[in-house]
Design a protein around this motif. Structure first.
Motif, PDB file in Angstrom:
ATOM      1  N   GLU A 281       0.808  -1.214   0.000  1.00  0.00           N
ATOM      2  CA  GLU A 281       0.000   0.000   0.000  1.00  0.00           C
ATOM      3  C   GLU A 281       0.842   1.266   0.000  1.00  0.00           C
ATOM      4  O   GLU A 281       0.364   2.350  -0.363  1.00  0.00           O
ATOM      5  CB  GLU A 281      -0.956   0.002   1.205  1.00  0.00           C
ATOM      6  CG  GLU A 281      -0.259  -0.022   2.557  1.00  0.00           C
ATOM      7  CD  GLU A 281       0.088  -1.421   3.018  1.00  0.00           C
ATOM      8  OE1 GLU A 281       0.510  -1.566   4.170  1.00  0.00           O
ATOM      9  OE2 GLU A 281      -0.092  -2.356   2.211  1.00  0.00           O
ATOM     10  N   SER A 282       2.112   1.151   0.397  1.00  0.00           N
ATOM     11  CA  SER A 282       2.950   2.351   0.468  1.00  0.00           C
ATOM     12  C   SER A 282       3.651   2.655  -0.847  1.00  0.00           C
ATOM     13  O   SER A 282       4.258   3.714  -0.998  1.00  0.00           O
ATOM     14  CB  SER A 282       3.990   2.198   1.581  1.00  0.00           C
ATOM     15  OG  SER A 282       4.926   1.201   1.210  1.00  0.00           O
ATOM     16  N   VAL A 283       3.581   1.779  -1.796  1.00  0.00           N
ATOM     17  CA  VAL A 283       4.212   2.000  -3.090  1.00  0.00           C
ATOM     18  C   VAL A 283       3.107   2.307  -4.094  1.00  0.00           C
ATOM     19  O   VAL A 283       2.393   1.418  -4.544  1.00  0.00           O
ATOM     20  CB  VAL A 283       5.037   0.776  -3.522  1.00  0.00           C
ATOM     21  CG1 VAL A 283       5.761   1.057  -4.831  1.00  0.00           C
ATOM     22  CG2 VAL A 283       6.034   0.395  -2.452  1.00  0.00           C
ATOM     23  N   LYS A 284       2.962   3.578  -4.390  1.00  0.00           N
ATOM     24  CA  LYS A 284       1.812   4.055  -5.161  1.00  0.00           C
ATOM     25  C   LYS A 284       1.723   3.399  -6.526  1.00  0.00           C
ATOM     26  O   LYS A 284       0.677   2.911  -6.940  1.00  0.00           O
ATOM     27  CB  LYS A 284       1.877   5.569  -5.304  1.00  0.00           C
ATOM     28  CG  LYS A 284       0.670   6.189  -6.027  1.00  0.00           C
ATOM     29  CD  LYS A 284       0.781   7.700  -6.018  1.00  0.00           C
ATOM     30  CE  LYS A 284      -0.441   8.315  -6.704  1.00  0.00           C
ATOM     31  NZ  LYS A 284      -0.561   7.917  -8.115  1.00  0.00           N
ATOM     32  N   LEU A 285       2.827   3.390  -7.247  1.00  0.00           N
ATOM     33  CA  LEU A 285       2.794   2.838  -8.593  1.00  0.00           C
ATOM     34  C   LEU A 285       2.391   1.368  -8.578  1.00  0.00           C
ATOM     35  O   LEU A 285       1.620   0.904  -9.411  1.00  0.00           O
ATOM     36  CB  LEU A 285       4.163   3.001  -9.248  1.00  0.00           C
ATOM     37  CG  LEU A 285       4.579   4.443  -9.556  1.00  0.00           C
ATOM     38  CD1 LEU A 285       5.999   4.470 -10.066  1.00  0.00           C
ATOM     39  CD2 LEU A 285       3.636   5.071 -10.568  1.00  0.00           C
ATOM     40  N   PHE A 286       2.913   0.638  -7.623  1.00  0.00           N
ATOM     41  CA  PHE A 286       2.589  -0.783  -7.522  1.00  0.00           C
ATOM     42  C   PHE A 286       1.112  -0.972  -7.164  1.00  0.00           C
ATOM     43  O   PHE A 286       0.421  -1.817  -7.715  1.00  0.00           O
ATOM     44  CB  PHE A 286       3.488  -1.439  -6.474  1.00  0.00           C
ATOM     45  CG  PHE A 286       3.317  -2.935  -6.415  1.00  0.00           C
ATOM     46  CD1 PHE A 286       3.713  -3.729  -7.474  1.00  0.00           C
ATOM     47  CD2 PHE A 286       2.752  -3.548  -5.310  1.00  0.00           C
ATOM     48  CE1 PHE A 286       3.567  -5.100  -7.425  1.00  0.00           C
ATOM     49  CE2 PHE A 286       2.588  -4.916  -5.260  1.00  0.00           C
ATOM     50  CZ  PHE A 286       3.003  -5.698  -6.327  1.00  0.00           C
ATOM     51  N   SER A 287       0.622  -0.115  -6.247  1.00  0.00           N
ATOM     52  CA  SER A 287      -0.786  -0.202  -5.853  1.00  0.00           C
ATOM     53  C   SER A 287      -1.682   0.088  -7.042  1.00  0.00           C
ATOM     54  O   SER A 287      -2.702  -0.587  -7.256  1.00  0.00           O
ATOM     55  CB  SER A 287      -1.081   0.784  -4.718  1.00  0.00           C
ATOM     56  OG  SER A 287      -0.301   0.484  -3.592  1.00  0.00           O
ATOM     57  N   ASP A 288      -1.298   1.082  -7.841  1.00  0.00           N
ATOM     58  CA  ASP A 288      -2.085   1.392  -9.034  1.00  0.00           C
ATOM     59  C   ASP A 288      -2.072   0.227 -10.013  1.00  0.00           C
ATOM     60  O   ASP A 288      -3.094  -0.121 -10.613  1.00  0.00           O
ATOM     61  CB  ASP A 288      -1.521   2.646  -9.719  1.00  0.00           C
ATOM     62  CG  ASP A 288      -1.774   3.903  -8.897  1.00  0.00           C
ATOM     63  OD1 ASP A 288      -2.612   3.840  -7.976  1.00  0.00           O
ATOM     64  OD2 ASP A 288      -1.123   4.927  -9.190  1.00  0.00           O
ATOM     65  N   TYR A 289      -0.914  -0.393 -10.157  1.00  0.00           N
ATOM     66  CA  TYR A 289      -0.800  -1.522 -11.081  1.00  0.00           C
ATOM     67  C   TYR A 289      -1.692  -2.676 -10.640  1.00  0.00           C
ATOM     68  O   TYR A 289      -2.393  -3.286 -11.443  1.00  0.00           O
ATOM     69  CB  TYR A 289       0.654  -1.982 -11.153  1.00  0.00           C
ATOM     70  CG  TYR A 289       0.868  -3.194 -12.036  1.00  0.00           C
ATOM     71  CD1 TYR A 289       0.913  -3.086 -13.414  1.00  0.00           C
ATOM     72  CD2 TYR A 289       0.994  -4.468 -11.476  1.00  0.00           C
ATOM     73  CE1 TYR A 289       1.095  -4.193 -14.221  1.00  0.00           C
ATOM     74  CE2 TYR A 289       1.173  -5.581 -12.265  1.00  0.00           C
ATOM     75  CZ  TYR A 289       1.226  -5.433 -13.646  1.00  0.00           C
ATOM     76  OH  TYR A 289       1.393  -6.539 -14.441  1.00  0.00           O
ATOM     77  N   VAL A 290      -1.698  -2.935  -9.335  1.00  0.00           N
ATOM     78  CA  VAL A 290      -2.549  -4.006  -8.803  1.00  0.00           C
ATOM     79  C   VAL A 290      -4.004  -3.687  -9.057  1.00  0.00           C
ATOM     80  O   VAL A 290      -4.804  -4.541  -9.470  1.00  0.00           O
ATOM     81  CB  VAL A 290      -2.276  -4.205  -7.294  1.00  0.00           C
ATOM     82  CG1 VAL A 290      -3.315  -5.134  -6.686  1.00  0.00           C
ATOM     83  CG2 VAL A 290      -0.885  -4.770  -7.085  1.00  0.00           C
ATOM     84  N   ALA A 291      -4.360  -2.414  -8.797  1.00  0.00           N
ATOM     85  CA  ALA A 291      -5.764  -2.023  -8.964  1.00  0.00           C
ATOM     86  C   ALA A 291      -6.224  -2.147 -10.407  1.00  0.00           C
ATOM     87  O   ALA A 291      -7.366  -2.528 -10.688  1.00  0.00           O
ATOM     88  CB  ALA A 291      -5.954  -0.588  -8.467  1.00  0.00           C
ATOM     89  N   GLN A 292      -5.310  -1.849 -11.328  1.00  0.00           N
ATOM     90  CA  GLN A 292      -5.693  -1.829 -12.736  1.00  0.00           C
ATOM     91  C   GLN A 292      -5.635  -3.201 -13.399  1.00  0.00           C
ATOM     92  O   GLN A 292      -6.330  -3.436 -14.386  1.00  0.00           O
ATOM     93  CB  GLN A 292      -4.766  -0.873 -13.497  1.00  0.00           C
ATOM     94  CG  GLN A 292      -4.906   0.579 -13.081  1.00  0.00           C
ATOM     95  CD  GLN A 292      -3.830   1.451 -13.686  1.00  0.00           C
ATOM     96  OE1 GLN A 292      -3.063   1.003 -14.537  1.00  0.00           O
ATOM     97  NE2 GLN A 292      -3.773   2.702 -13.248  1.00  0.00           N
ATOM     98  N   ASN A 293      -4.837  -4.088 -12.905  1.00  0.00           N
ATOM     99  CA  ASN A 293      -4.564  -5.327 -13.633  1.00  0.00           C
ATOM    100  C   ASN A 293      -5.051  -6.602 -12.952  1.00  0.00           C
ATOM    101  O   ASN A 293      -4.928  -7.682 -13.524  1.00  0.00           O
ATOM    102  CB  ASN A 293      -3.065  -5.456 -13.883  1.00  0.00           C
ATOM    103  CG  ASN A 293      -2.547  -4.401 -14.837  1.00  0.00           C
ATOM    104  OD1 ASN A 293      -2.666  -4.520 -16.048  1.00  0.00           O
ATOM    105  ND2 ASN A 293      -1.994  -3.337 -14.269  1.00  0.00           N
ATOM    106  N   PHE A 294      -5.544  -6.525 -11.727  1.00  0.00           N
ATOM    107  CA  PHE A 294      -5.991  -7.725 -11.016  1.00  0.00           C
ATOM    108  C   PHE A 294      -7.446  -7.574 -10.613  1.00  0.00           C
ATOM    109  O   PHE A 294      -7.880  -6.489 -10.187  1.00  0.00           O
ATOM    110  CB  PHE A 294      -5.128  -7.961  -9.765  1.00  0.00           C
ATOM    111  CG  PHE A 294      -3.717  -8.382 -10.075  1.00  0.00           C
ATOM    112  CD1 PHE A 294      -3.378  -9.715 -10.159  1.00  0.00           C
ATOM    113  CD2 PHE A 294      -2.739  -7.428 -10.301  1.00  0.00           C
ATOM    114  CE1 PHE A 294      -2.080 -10.089 -10.443  1.00  0.00           C
ATOM    115  CE2 PHE A 294      -1.448  -7.801 -10.590  1.00  0.00           C
ATOM    116  CZ  PHE A 294      -1.111  -9.135 -10.665  1.00  0.00           C
ATOM    117  N   SER A 295      -8.180  -8.684 -10.718  1.00  0.00           N
ATOM    118  CA  SER A 295      -9.569  -8.679 -10.267  1.00  0.00           C
ATOM    119  C   SER A 295      -9.613  -8.703  -8.749  1.00  0.00           C
ATOM    120  O   SER A 295      -8.595  -8.929  -8.084  1.00  0.00           O
ATOM    121  CB  SER A 295     -10.301  -9.897 -10.828  1.00  0.00           C
ATOM    122  OG  SER A 295      -9.777 -11.089 -10.244  1.00  0.00           O
ATOM    123  N   THR A 296     -10.804  -8.504  -8.218  1.00  0.00           N
ATOM    124  CA  THR A 296     -10.963  -8.525  -6.763  1.00  0.00           C
ATOM    125  C   THR A 296     -10.550  -9.872  -6.193  1.00  0.00           C
ATOM    126  O   THR A 296      -9.871  -9.963  -5.163  1.00  0.00           O
ATOM    127  CB  THR A 296     -12.420  -8.226  -6.380  1.00  0.00           C
ATOM    128  OG1 THR A 296     -12.782  -6.956  -6.925  1.00  0.00           O
ATOM    129  CG2 THR A 296     -12.604  -8.202  -4.869  1.00  0.00           C
TER     130      THR A 296
END
Length: 747
Positions: free
Chosen positions: A636-651
């Motif tokens: 959660e502290s790595v913004k780019l990684f969090s964005d990538y997870v949000a955009q590329n992985f389903s719930t």
């Protein structure tokens, strides 16, 4: 925080100014020395006799030699006289102008070359017996005395004796498909093997003057003719054992009437040579599966050994499809037997031993035979013969079809140490096991000792471990071969060396091949694939003559595992295993690059290597790394990684996503030349353990080093290579990180 090694490598584009042609210096070409090359340069070319799969080909053939033998034992003179009729079947596509016969007893003759090829040096201390044997004793009359060689009509045949081989010149060449019969008459003086040495002979019990005979190589025997060697007529120097064709035997053995005897084959006249009570006991043993039945009791043996009968009796045996024949006889013998149930047949386990071997032999010999037959049959094929015999012959360990001699007795006070007991059990397993390799899977012992001794030692190891958990096997576990493989290279030879050319015969022919097979089974192939392939090899080549190529090819053919790298290194070289940890670097994830990584990012963008956005793996050793940056990664502290997870992985996928916090790059090196999988055990700071195994192919493109990155949720406290000593690594001081001090044997 403990430091760990992870590597970050970026593609680089380097532009160099072209130099004038005259100034160009070019290295000479390199030989392709890739250790993963296929073994076309080492293996014989497949053909119609032996296929590329390792199976017999459509044109495979083997010769047959049938024997009718009569022998008489002169017990007082320790002399054996015999005559035989050999019928030889030429199943080859070749015409044969002559036949070669093995005269193995000639290895001990006065004119033998064997003693002359041995290097000698003067010792400064001798036992009296050793001094007498070496310098004082006259040469005894040993070796075959050939009285005649005749054709079946009784006409003399021309023959030439060359040391341990005899060539018989045929009046007319044998054509393919023909048979030829001829007769030989001979005699020889039997050696006292305990004072003179030898693989057979007699043991003298001096107190009462009785002898215990173990008789083998006692008749002139046909040599092998095949598609690989032609005639295998290599001289018998002493180490390289025997290679023989299969055939049928009818053998009559005349001995003193008070002797008890066993031999290869089926006894044809039991009621004539045993008492009625002994016949009944044997018939009971044929129905008894839980413990041995005494067929000849100790009381009967003690009465016989005092008699020295002047009468004689003849024991008649018939053996089908065996490669050899051997005999053991004595008036001292006790005899016990029991039935053994295999998957689809019942066979007999039999032991012969003097009273001096009890209670050890009565308690363990026959039951050990039974266990061996069950274990070996499960891993290969059901034992095809009707019986297996173990004979107590001190200082011996030798094998023949259906019968073998084995050492191990209590001391004079009846004391049995654990070492003596286990030594006896192990040698019985080994020698009974030789019924499978090479008595049935009939390899060429004269040339390749490892094909019988090594394979059999491996099977022995499995049988021992199945007999008793943590049985102290002397061969098989990888660490047992380390002292040999780490020894002076001047005294090491590849396994694929002729039997006579080996310095450390026990380690080279027994230990190293057994260890290699164990590593294949336990570490490289896995038990399921190995066991299937090994059973295929055994069944393809039972009652046939396999070569090393047939074994190597079959193991790959039946498993779909590329093993050329292993066979090349383990069998054809003296390379040793040494794999270590060269370096460990710990990395941290950041959105902010160091100055060095900014430059790399620019290059990536410029040449279109990878499009951003970027995360940065920063080494703990980086000078720009601040103390507050040395924290575990939080998703959660790595913004780019969090964005990538949000955009590329389903719930649903997000719930299963890994959450690595620590990154370690581990660089392995390989000071030893032998390839091997890299087995890694990681211990975390909470003392939990995780294991990894990377195939040997990790070394394909770099024979010196290999790297792996471990992304973990916990701090790594320790990294250990080969924690269970599975690979025969000769130097474990480089196997751990942080580096540990390895205790010496003294410690």
């Amino acid at each position: 925080m403990k430091k760990i090694l992870l590597l970050f490598v970026f593609p680089m584009l380097v532009l160099a100014q072209e130099k004038p042609a005259a100034a160009t210096s070019k290295e000479s070409g390199k030989k392709d020395s890739n250790k993963f090359n296929q073994m076309y340069d080492l293996l014989a070319t497949p053909n119609m006799f032996r296929t590329a799969s390792g199976a017999p080909g459509p044109a495979y053939y083997q010769q047959q030699a049938d024997y009718k033998i009569d022998v008489v034992l002169d017990d007082a003179a320790a002399k054996l006289s015999g005559s035989e009729i050999i019928t030889y079947h030429n199943n080859s596509p070749d015409s044969l102008a002559y036949l070669w016969i093995q005269l193995d007893q000639n290895q001990a003759a006065k004119n033998s070359q064997s003693p002359l090829v041995e290097n000698q040096k003067t010792q400064q201390v001798y036992t009296v017996n050793n001094f007498a044997n070496k310098f004082l004793k006259q040469d005894l009359e040993r070796g075959f005395n050939i009285e005649y060689v005749k054709d079946i009509q009784g006409k003399p045949l021309t023959y030439t004796i060359n040391q341990t081989m005899m060539r018989i010149d045929l009046p007319v060449a044998m054509k393919p498909g023909e048979t030829y019969s001829f007769s030989i008459k001979w005699w020889y003086n039997i050696n006292n093997y305990r004072t003179e040495g030898g693989r057979s002979g007699y043991e003298l019990f001096e107190k009462e003057g009785n002898k215990l005979y173990v008789i083998a190589q006692f008749y002139p025997r046909m040599a092998v003719y095949n598609d690989v060697e032609g005639w295998q007529n290599m001289q018998f120097w002493g180490s390289g054992e025997f290679t023989l064709p299969f055939g049928n035997f009818d053998v009559n053995i005349t001995v003193p009437a008070d002797h008890i005897l066993e031999a290869t084959g089926e006894l044809q006249n039991r009621s004539e040579v045993f008492t009625p009570e002994q016949v009944k006991r044997y018939e009971l043993a044929q129905k008894t599966f839980d413990k041995p039945v005494m067929v000849v009791t100790q009381a009967e043996a003690e009465a016989a050994e005092k008699g020295f009968s002047n009468k004689m009796k003849t024991w008649k045996f018939s053996a089908k499809n065996v490669r050899d024949f051997a005999i053991s006889t004595s008036r001292k013998f006790l005899y016990d037997a029991m039935a053994v149930q295999l998957s689809n047949k019942t066979v007999m386990a039999i032991s012969l031993y003097p009273k001096e071997s009890n209670p050890l032999w009565g308690d363990f010999s026959t039951t050990t035979i039974a266990h061996t037959l069950k274990s070996y049959s499960a891993h290969t094929f059901d034992y095809p013969y009707s019986k297996a015999i173990s004979v107590s012959a001190e200082d011996q360990g030798m094998e023949y079809p259906m019968i073998c001699w084995n050492r191990g007795r209590p001391d004079e006070n009846g004391y049995i140490s654990d070492r003596v007991k286990r030594g006896m059990v192990s040698v019985i397993i080994h020698e009974v096991g030789h019924n499978f390799f090479p008595m049935i899977v009939n390899s060429d012992e004269r040339q390749w000792s490892w094909m019988d001794e090594g394979l059999n030692s491996f099977m022995q190891y499995m049988a021992e471990q199945e007999l008793e958990a943590n049985y102290p096997s002397t061969r098989g576990p990888a660490h047992k071969i380390v002292p040999y493989m780490s020894g002076d290279q001047n005294f090491l030879e590849p396994i694929m060396s002729n039997s006579e050319d080996i310095n450390d015969f026990s380690s080279n022919a027994y230990g190293k091949p057994a260890t290699g097979l164990n590593i294949l089974r336990e570490t490289i192939m896995g038990k399921e694939l190995f066991d299937y392939a090994f059973k295929v090899y055994a069944n393809r080549w039972k009652f046939k003559h396999p070569t090393p190529e047939d074994f190597f090819r079959t193991m790959e053919d039946a498993s779909a595992v590329d093993l050329d790298w292993f066979f090349r290194g383990w069998f054809y070289t003296t390379d040793y295993v040494d794999i270590g940890i060269k370096n460990v670097i710990q990395y941290y994830v950041s959105e902010t690059p160091t100055k060095e990584l900014k430059d790399v990012t620019v290059k990536k963008k410029r040449f279109g290597v990878e499009k951003g956005p970027y995360l940065y793996m920063i080494s703990e050793k980086s000078e720009e790394l601040k103390k507050d940056q040395k924290q575990p990664m939080q998703v959660e502290s790595v913004k780019l990684f969090s964005d990538y997870v949000a955009q590329n992985f389903s719930t649903e996928e997000k719930t299963n996503i890994k959450n690595p916090k620590y990154f370690y790059e581990v660089e392995f090196d390989k000071p030893g030349g032998m390839l091997m999988p890299v087995i890694v055990e990681i211990t975390y700071d909470d003392n939990t353990i995780e294991n990894f195994k990377f195939p040997a192919q990790i070394w394909r493109k770099n024979n010196e080093t290999a790297k792996r990155v471990f992304a973990t949720e916990k701090v790594i406290k320790k990294i250990q290579i080969d924690p269970k000593l599975e690979t025969a690594d000769v130097d474990v001081t480089n196997n751990s990180w942080p580096k540990e001090n390895v205790k010496s044997k003294f410690d």
